[in-house]
Design an enzyme around this catalytic site. Structure first.
Site, PDB file in Angstrom:
ATOM      1  N   ARG A  92      42.646  38.730  34.595  1.00  0.00           N
ATOM      2  CA  ARG A  92      41.343  38.897  35.238  1.00  0.00           C
ATOM      3  C   ARG A  92      40.538  39.913  34.439  1.00  0.00           C
ATOM      4  O   ARG A  92      40.951  41.066  34.311  1.00  0.00           O
ATOM      5  CB  ARG A  92      41.538  39.379  36.678  1.00  0.00           C
ATOM      6  CG  ARG A  92      40.260  39.719  37.402  1.00  0.00           C
ATOM      7  CD  ARG A  92      40.536  40.131  38.862  1.00  0.00           C
ATOM      8  NE  ARG A  92      39.314  40.481  39.560  1.00  0.00           N
ATOM      9  CZ  ARG A  92      38.937  41.739  39.846  1.00  0.00           C
ATOM     10  NH1 ARG A  92      39.685  42.762  39.517  1.00  0.00           N
ATOM     11  NH2 ARG A  92      37.798  41.956  40.465  1.00  0.00           N
ATOM     12  N   HIS A 136      31.292  43.446  37.320  1.00  0.00           N
ATOM     13  CA  HIS A 136      32.141  44.598  37.639  1.00  0.00           C
ATOM     14  C   HIS A 136      31.348  45.857  37.302  1.00  0.00           C
ATOM     15  O   HIS A 136      31.709  46.637  36.427  1.00  0.00           O
ATOM     16  CB  HIS A 136      33.467  44.511  36.881  1.00  0.00           C
ATOM     17  CG  HIS A 136      34.592  45.291  37.509  1.00  0.00           C
ATOM     18  ND1 HIS A 136      35.807  44.723  37.839  1.00  0.00           N
ATOM     19  CD2 HIS A 136      34.686  46.596  37.857  1.00  0.00           C
ATOM     20  CE1 HIS A 136      36.602  45.654  38.356  1.00  0.00           C
ATOM     21  NE2 HIS A 136      35.949  46.803  38.374  1.00  0.00           N
ATOM     22  N   GLU A 181      33.997  44.206  44.321  1.00  0.00           N
ATOM     23  CA  GLU A 181      33.824  45.344  45.220  1.00  0.00           C
ATOM     24  C   GLU A 181      32.365  45.723  45.462  1.00  0.00           C
ATOM     25  O   GLU A 181      31.919  46.808  45.055  1.00  0.00           O
ATOM     26  CB  GLU A 181      34.600  46.559  44.697  1.00  0.00           C
ATOM     27  CG  GLU A 181      36.085  46.307  44.511  1.00  0.00           C
ATOM     28  CD  GLU A 181      36.880  47.579  44.279  1.00  0.00           C
ATOM     29  OE1 GLU A 181      36.278  48.640  44.065  1.00  0.00           O
ATOM     30  OE2 GLU A 181      38.128  47.514  44.321  1.00  0.00           O
ATOM     31  N   ASN A 309      40.951  43.416  46.975  1.00  0.00           N
ATOM     32  CA  ASN A 309      41.481  44.589  46.268  1.00  0.00           C
ATOM     33  C   ASN A 309      41.994  45.560  47.303  1.00  0.00           C
ATOM     34  O   ASN A 309      41.289  45.890  48.266  1.00  0.00           O
ATOM     35  CB  ASN A 309      40.394  45.277  45.428  1.00  0.00           C
ATOM     36  CG  ASN A 309      39.963  44.440  44.236  1.00  0.00           C
ATOM     37  OD1 ASN A 309      40.490  43.348  44.007  1.00  0.00           O
ATOM     38  ND2 ASN A 309      39.003  44.954  43.483  1.00  0.00           N
ATOM     39  N   TYR A 311      44.081  49.296  47.896  1.00  0.00           N
ATOM     40  CA  TYR A 311      44.679  50.525  47.358  1.00  0.00           C
ATOM     41  C   TYR A 311      45.272  51.438  48.429  1.00  0.00           C
ATOM     42  O   TYR A 311      46.307  52.046  48.214  1.00  0.00           O
ATOM     43  CB  TYR A 311      43.641  51.313  46.546  1.00  0.00           C
ATOM     44  CG  TYR A 311      43.320  50.629  45.235  1.00  0.00           C
ATOM     45  CD1 TYR A 311      44.138  50.821  44.128  1.00  0.00           C
ATOM     46  CD2 TYR A 311      42.250  49.758  45.120  1.00  0.00           C
ATOM     47  CE1 TYR A 311      43.889  50.177  42.934  1.00  0.00           C
ATOM     48  CE2 TYR A 311      41.989  49.101  43.916  1.00  0.00           C
ATOM     49  CZ  TYR A 311      42.810  49.320  42.825  1.00  0.00           C
ATOM     50  OH  TYR A 311      42.568  48.677  41.639  1.00  0.00           O
ATOM     51  N   GLU A 382      43.273  43.075  42.865  1.00  0.00           N
ATOM     52  CA  GLU A 382      43.612  44.396  42.324  1.00  0.00           C
ATOM     53  C   GLU A 382      44.550  45.102  43.285  1.00  0.00           C
ATOM     54  O   GLU A 382      44.341  45.061  44.499  1.00  0.00           O
ATOM     55  CB  GLU A 382      42.378  45.304  42.171  1.00  0.00           C
ATOM     56  CG  GLU A 382      41.539  45.053  40.968  1.00  0.00           C
ATOM     57  CD  GLU A 382      40.356  46.016  40.868  1.00  0.00           C
ATOM     58  OE1 GLU A 382      40.467  47.174  41.338  1.00  0.00           O
ATOM     59  OE2 GLU A 382      39.324  45.591  40.322  1.00  0.00           O
TER      60      GLU A 382
HETATM   61  C1  FCB Z   1      38.652  49.717  41.937  1.00  0.00           C
HETATM   62  C2  FCB Z   1      37.855  49.168  40.765  1.00  0.00           C
HETATM   63  C3  FCB Z   1      38.583  49.206  39.458  1.00  0.00           C
HETATM   64  C4  FCB Z   1      39.395  50.472  39.302  1.00  0.00           C
HETATM   65  C5  FCB Z   1      40.265  50.688  40.513  1.00  0.00           C
HETATM   66  C6  FCB Z   1      41.154  51.884  40.421  1.00  0.00           C
HETATM   67  O1  FCB Z   1      37.778  50.210  42.897  1.00  0.00           O
HETATM   68  O2  FCB Z   1      37.487  47.828  41.019  1.00  0.00           O
HETATM   69  O3  FCB Z   1      37.638  49.048  38.438  1.00  0.00           O
HETATM   70  O4  FCB Z   1      38.584  51.534  39.043  1.00  0.00           O
HETATM   71  O5  FCB Z   1      39.482  50.788  41.657  1.00  0.00           O
END
Ligand code: FCB
Length: 477
Positions: A92, A136, A181, A309, A311, A382
């Site tokens: 990607r 992006h 995002e 995505n 985290y 992600e």
């Molecule tokens: C996300 C972004 C990516 C990277 C990660 C850690 O928010 O999409 O570009 O910075 O975080």
């Protein structure tokens, strides 16, 4: 009806002690143009908002910029060979708008497009499925000067750009995502100002969010018309939002943040409406007068997939007693109208970004999107972690990052077992790179980058991930 582009995800899991993923599961890694390419002034590329921002004193840690980054623009064939060595099924990447359409309008820049043609060809030669993100975060500076995402015209410019990329690459790219995002673009770019272009106005942030989604809808329509066989989607960054206690005031704080972080995007994109409670929360900030008839139908143009995505989780509490809320226009914040909500830490292990590690949150997030919003195929576009790495005897043994991936892949597997049509997973990131306002101080890569020499060293997590891909799953515990 079965769709050959999306291998079946449900009901075919291995029941043994290993966690085997469905056949054809798309194992990948992700990057973004500004974070890795460098060559900022080559091949006809013009500045994006991230060039301007990173060259403005005080915006990025240590004054780092993406001028050189990982020099991927010049090292692309070697980088693709590295991906092939790791056995990646998909890669990607994002296209830099100011590289292929300098200034953000008008004709294509052939030299810029050529770079992506060569990249895609190289990937296909190595049997790696290209996964293209159109945006992006690198808006051409000229479009920002004309008003940026708060200006409605930017949405139309985005659709034109999408068409231009589709004309050049549509014959060989199947998977397309429009935005990466949009929450970050809108609320960090125009709300808190922590990201480019660094503006701070709650109403602008809300307008930007709307126009990003409008641009997405228009782009999907353009791509669909010219590339009927393409698989089209969008990537949103989602967080479970949990109240810090069972106090109803904390629950209300969680509702507000969930509205801004998640439902602001999920509801228009997948239901064609803004949530009523979110609109009410934003009363002081905007009257939504920027929303025109037909916009929401455009935004909800049908998709083929949704990228998530993931985290971490947000744990929030009601404003502290006695603290007066700062009106949004005086408090630069990425939470307009809810600036006073408190973000609480739970004391659980964190990454080098200080983000709490919360793998069960991935299960919750995927289940929510599937159960509350859509039956579409989902992809984790992600997921990953920054940790402080060290090169010892030419090796990087990033055991923390490896454990993070392992825990989140187990969570992804759990989501599939619970019925979520998850069809692929992209590790963030293939290699260490320019981590936005943190510059090169945060390392997310499975491949170490020596920024002085541009040497690449696959870390332990990369070797481990190659093995996961080879066996299509995780070893038993
Ligand atoms: C996300 C972004 C990516 C990277 C990660 C850690 O928010 O999409 O570009 O910075 O975080």
């Amino acid at each position: 009806m079965s769709n050959p582009s999306h291998p079946p995800a449900v009901g075919v899991l291995d029941q043994g002690p290993e966690l085997i993923f469905p056949p054809g599961f798309l194992w990948g890694a992700a990057t973004a143009a500004y974070q890795i390419e460098g060559a900022a002034t080559e091949g006809g590329r013009t500045p994006s908002i991230w060039d301007t921002f990173s060259h403005t004193e005080g915006r990025v840690v240590n004054g780092h910029t993406g001028d050189v980054a990982c020099d991927h623009y010049h090292r692309m064939p070697d980088d693709v060979r590295l991906m092939a060595d790791l056995g990646l099924k998909s890669y990607r990447f994002s296209v830099a708008w100011p590289r292929v359409q300098p200034g953000g309008s008008g004709p294509a820049n052939a030299e810029g497009l050529d770079f992506y043609r060569r990249l895609v060809d190289e990937l296909l030669t190595h049997g790696i499925e290209p996964w293209l993100t159109l945006y992006h975060w690198d808006l051409p500076q000229q479009l920002e000067d004309a008003g940026g995402w708060p200006a409605r015209d930017t949405a139309s410019r985005f659709a034109d750009y999408a068409q231009l990329v589709a004309d050049a690459l549509g014959d060989r790219v199947t998977y397309w995502t429009t935005l990466n995002e949009p929450w970050c673009s809108a609320f960090l770019g125009y709300g808190s100002g922590a990201h480019a272009p660094g503006r701070s106005d709650g109403a602008d942030a809300v307008r930007a969010g709307h126009h990003l989604m409008l641009g997405h809808g228009l782009a999907v329509q353009a791509l669909r018309a010219s590339r009927p066989r393409a698989q089209l989607g969008v990537t949103v960054n989602l967080y479970p939002v949990t109240p810090a206690s069972d106090d109803p005031a904390d629950a209300d704080a969680a509702r507000r943040i969930d509205g801004l972080a998640n439902r602001f995007f999920l509801d228009p994109l997948l239901r064609g409406s803004y949530p009523a409670d979110l609109v009410a929360d934003l009363t002081e900030v905007t009257d939504f007068g920027h929303v025109r008839d037909g916009d929401l139908a455009t935004i909800a143009t049908p998709l083929d997939l949704v990228g998530v995505n993931y985290y971490s989780r947000h744990v929030v509490a009601a404003p502290a007693e006695g603290v007066e809320r700062e009106p949004y226009w005086r408090a630069p914040s990425c939470w307009p109208g809810s600036e006073d909500v408190r973000f609480v830490t739970r004391g659980v292990p964190v990454t080098d970004m200080d983000w709490e590690i919360d793998a069960p949150g991935l299960v919750e997030t995927l289940r929510r999107v599937h159960e509350e919003y859509t039956n579409l195929p989902l992809y984790v576009t992600e997921n990953g972690s920054a940790f402080v790495d060290e090169v010892v005897d030419g090796k990087v043994d990033d055991i923390d990052r490896l454990a993070y991936f392992d825990a989140h892949l187990r969570a992804a597997h759990e989501a599939i077992a619970a019925g979520v049509p998850l069809h692929g997973y992209f590790a963030w990131s293939l290699m260490d790179n320019f981590e936005w306002a943190w510059g090169y101080t945060k390392r997310f890569g499975m491949v170490w980058i020596d920024y002085d020499t541009q040497l690449r060293i696959p870390k332990s997590s990369a070797r481990w991930y190659a093995e996961v891909i080879r066996r299509n799953g995780l070893a038993g515990q």
